[in-house]
Design a protein around this motif. Structure first.
Motif, PDB file in Angstrom:
ATOM      1  N   LEU A  30       0.829  -1.200   0.000  1.00  0.00           N
ATOM      2  CA  LEU A  30       0.000   0.000   0.000  1.00  0.00           C
ATOM      3  C   LEU A  30       0.866   1.253   0.000  1.00  0.00           C
ATOM      4  N   ASN A  31       1.896   1.263   0.832  1.00  0.00           N
ATOM      5  CA  ASN A  31       2.775   2.433   0.898  1.00  0.00           C
ATOM      6  C   ASN A  31       3.565   2.624  -0.393  1.00  0.00           C
ATOM      7  N   VAL A  32       4.019   1.536  -0.996  1.00  0.00           N
ATOM      8  CA  VAL A  32       4.731   1.622  -2.269  1.00  0.00           C
ATOM      9  C   VAL A  32       3.801   2.171  -3.354  1.00  0.00           C
ATOM     10  N   ALA A  62       9.006  19.390   6.180  1.00  0.00           N
ATOM     11  CA  ALA A  62       8.260  18.131   6.278  1.00  0.00           C
ATOM     12  C   ALA A  62       8.988  17.014   5.535  1.00  0.00           C
ATOM     13  N   PHE A  63       9.529  17.332   4.370  1.00  0.00           N
ATOM     14  CA  PHE A  63      10.264  16.320   3.603  1.00  0.00           C
ATOM     15  C   PHE A  63      11.520  15.870   4.352  1.00  0.00           C
ATOM     16  N   ILE A  64      12.242  16.820   4.944  1.00  0.00           N
ATOM     17  CA  ILE A  64      13.463  16.474   5.701  1.00  0.00           C
ATOM     18  C   ILE A  64      13.119  15.542   6.860  1.00  0.00           C
ATOM     19  N   LEU A  65      12.016  15.846   7.571  1.00  0.00           N
ATOM     20  CA  LEU A  65      11.596  14.986   8.683  1.00  0.00           C
ATOM     21  C   LEU A  65      11.231  13.585   8.200  1.00  0.00           C
ATOM     22  N   CYS A  66      10.638  13.505   6.998  1.00  0.00           N
ATOM     23  CA  CYS A  66      10.233  12.199   6.469  1.00  0.00           C
ATOM     24  C   CYS A  66      11.418  11.323   6.074  1.00  0.00           C
ATOM     25  N   VAL A  67      12.524  11.946   5.695  1.00  0.00           N
ATOM     26  CA  VAL A  67      13.696  11.148   5.277  1.00  0.00           C
ATOM     27  C   VAL A  67      14.649  10.894   6.439  1.00  0.00           C
ATOM     28  N   CYS A  68      14.297  11.380   7.622  1.00  0.00           N
ATOM     29  CA  CYS A  68      15.157  11.156   8.798  1.00  0.00           C
ATOM     30  C   CYS A  68      15.421   9.677   9.105  1.00  0.00           C
ATOM     31  N   TYR A  87       9.843   1.870   7.563  1.00  0.00           N
ATOM     32  CA  TYR A  87       9.390   3.112   8.174  1.00  0.00           C
ATOM     33  C   TYR A  87       9.663   4.311   7.279  1.00  0.00           C
ATOM     34  N   PHE A  88      10.767   4.268   6.551  1.00  0.00           N
ATOM     35  CA  PHE A  88      11.055   5.330   5.588  1.00  0.00           C
ATOM     36  C   PHE A  88       9.954   5.407   4.532  1.00  0.00           C
ATOM     37  N   LEU A  89       9.527   4.268   4.015  1.00  0.00           N
ATOM     38  CA  LEU A  89       8.463   4.234   3.012  1.00  0.00           C
ATOM     39  C   LEU A  89       7.134   4.729   3.589  1.00  0.00           C
ATOM     40  N   LYS A  90       6.869   4.393   4.852  1.00  0.00           N
ATOM     41  CA  LYS A  90       5.637   4.839   5.498  1.00  0.00           C
ATOM     42  C   LYS A  90       5.592   6.360   5.616  1.00  0.00           C
ATOM     43  N   TYR A  91       6.694   6.954   6.046  1.00  0.00           N
ATOM     44  CA  TYR A  91       6.724   8.408   6.207  1.00  0.00           C
ATOM     45  C   TYR A  91       6.650   9.124   4.867  1.00  0.00           C
ATOM     46  N   ILE A  92       7.282   8.577   3.851  1.00  0.00           N
ATOM     47  CA  ILE A  92       7.218   9.183   2.522  1.00  0.00           C
ATOM     48  C   ILE A  92       5.788   9.117   1.981  1.00  0.00           C
ATOM     49  N   SER A  93       5.094   8.017   2.245  1.00  0.00           N
ATOM     50  CA  SER A  93       3.702   7.917   1.792  1.00  0.00           C
ATOM     51  C   SER A  93       2.840   8.978   2.470  1.00  0.00           C
TER      52      SER A  93
END
Length: 299
Positions: A30-32, A62-68, A87-93
């Motif tokens: 789903l996230n992908v 927001a993008f920087i926080l998502c790639v943390c 978790y990286f994929l979840k935050y990017i979604s």
């Protein structure tokens, strides 16, 4: 733009029904899929329409926080490589949903109605899932048959498909605020039945979460809302709506606690349907009477 609006509505609905939010469980596919939709949209915006997908510093932050979550991989300090990537994929979604929502809202004001009505509809579906998870369990059985993630609700507190009662309560509280705003400022006959039905189910299920902190903050938020946007008509509508749904919800919870111990689940569904219809009728009677009162000339 219409296709991306429909995709956003579909994304919100699917994530709400299956996992509450895109950051709940390991729903990798789903996230992908969400990320791929975002990538297609970004390419379309940049090369097709020549429009920027971001226009302020909040987007960049927001993008920087998502790639943390990638930092532990770069620093070689991660505990689990697979979990870190997931978790990286979840935050990017989540970031993709944020960008799509912001873009559509900025383009057309009516898109706000689409998104808000979708959120209200999803909260109503989550309420139905929450009732089912504590009674008949048809939803969890269906997910199990499809080999999809699900959570049982053996506790006395309702948490629907989220796994945590407080998380579910927060969604319901936000939805209640949105419903109140719609009922006060957007009195569309097309959606009034949806709002009335959703209001009772949201309030009743919020009580069944037994999340006192969320109830307190909701009461505070409603007071602030009325203070900031005070108007006599708004105050009367909000007061009546909350009063009638609050009374019906307490009555419903009392019946619920009595029937749930006896495991008469079908009767619980019948009671839910009857009280929901009663709440809709009370709201319609109020709207009719109040509209007539407003037409009476005052000196």
């Amino acid at each position: 733009m219409k296709i991306f609006k429909l995709l956003l509505v579909l994304i919100i609905t699917i994530t709400a029904i299956l996992i509450g939010t895109p950051i709940k469980y390991n729903c990798l596919y789903l996230n992908v899929a969400i990320i791929l939709i975002g990538m297609i949209w970004i390419v379309y915006q940049n090369f097709g329409k020549k429009e920027k997908i971001y226009n302020n510093k909040i987007d960049i932050i927001a993008f920087i926080l998502c790639v943390c979550p990638i930092i532990p991989i770069i620093a070689n300090t991660y505990i689990s490589f697979d979990d870190t990537i997931i978790y990286f994929l979840k935050y990017i979604s989540c970031f993709v949903i944020y960008l799509l929502t912001k873009y559509l809202v900025q383009k057309e004001d009516k898109n706000i109605d689409w998104i808000i009505n979708t959120i209200i509809l999803c909260s109503t579906i989550l309420c139905i899932i929450g009732i089912d998870n504590m009674t008949t369990k048809f939803f969890t059985q269906g997910l199990e048959a499809l080999n999809l993630p699900y959570v049982l609700n053996p506790e006395a507190r309702m948490f629907s498909s989220l796994g945590y009662a407080n998380s579910f309560a927060i969604i319901l509280a936000v939805s209640i605020i949105l419903i109140l705003d719609r009922m006060v400022n957007h009195k569309s006959e097309k959606y009034q039945t949806l709002y009335a039905r959703s209001m009772f189910l949201n309030v009743a299920c919020l009580v069944l979460t037994y999340s006192r902190a969320v109830m307190l903050f909701l009461a505070l938020a409603i007071v602030i809302y009325l203070f900031v946007k005070y108007h006599k008509n708004k105050f009367i509508t909000v007061f009546y709506t909350l009063m009638i749904n609050g009374i019906l919800s307490i009555f419903y919870v009392m019946i619920w606690n009595n029937l749930i111990s006896k495991e008469v689940y079908l009767i619980i569904w019948l009671v839910t349907l009857i009280i929901t219809i009663v709440s809709i009728l009370f709201q319609k009677i109020f709207d009719i009477l109040y509209s007539k009162i407003e037409t009476i000339p005052t000196k």
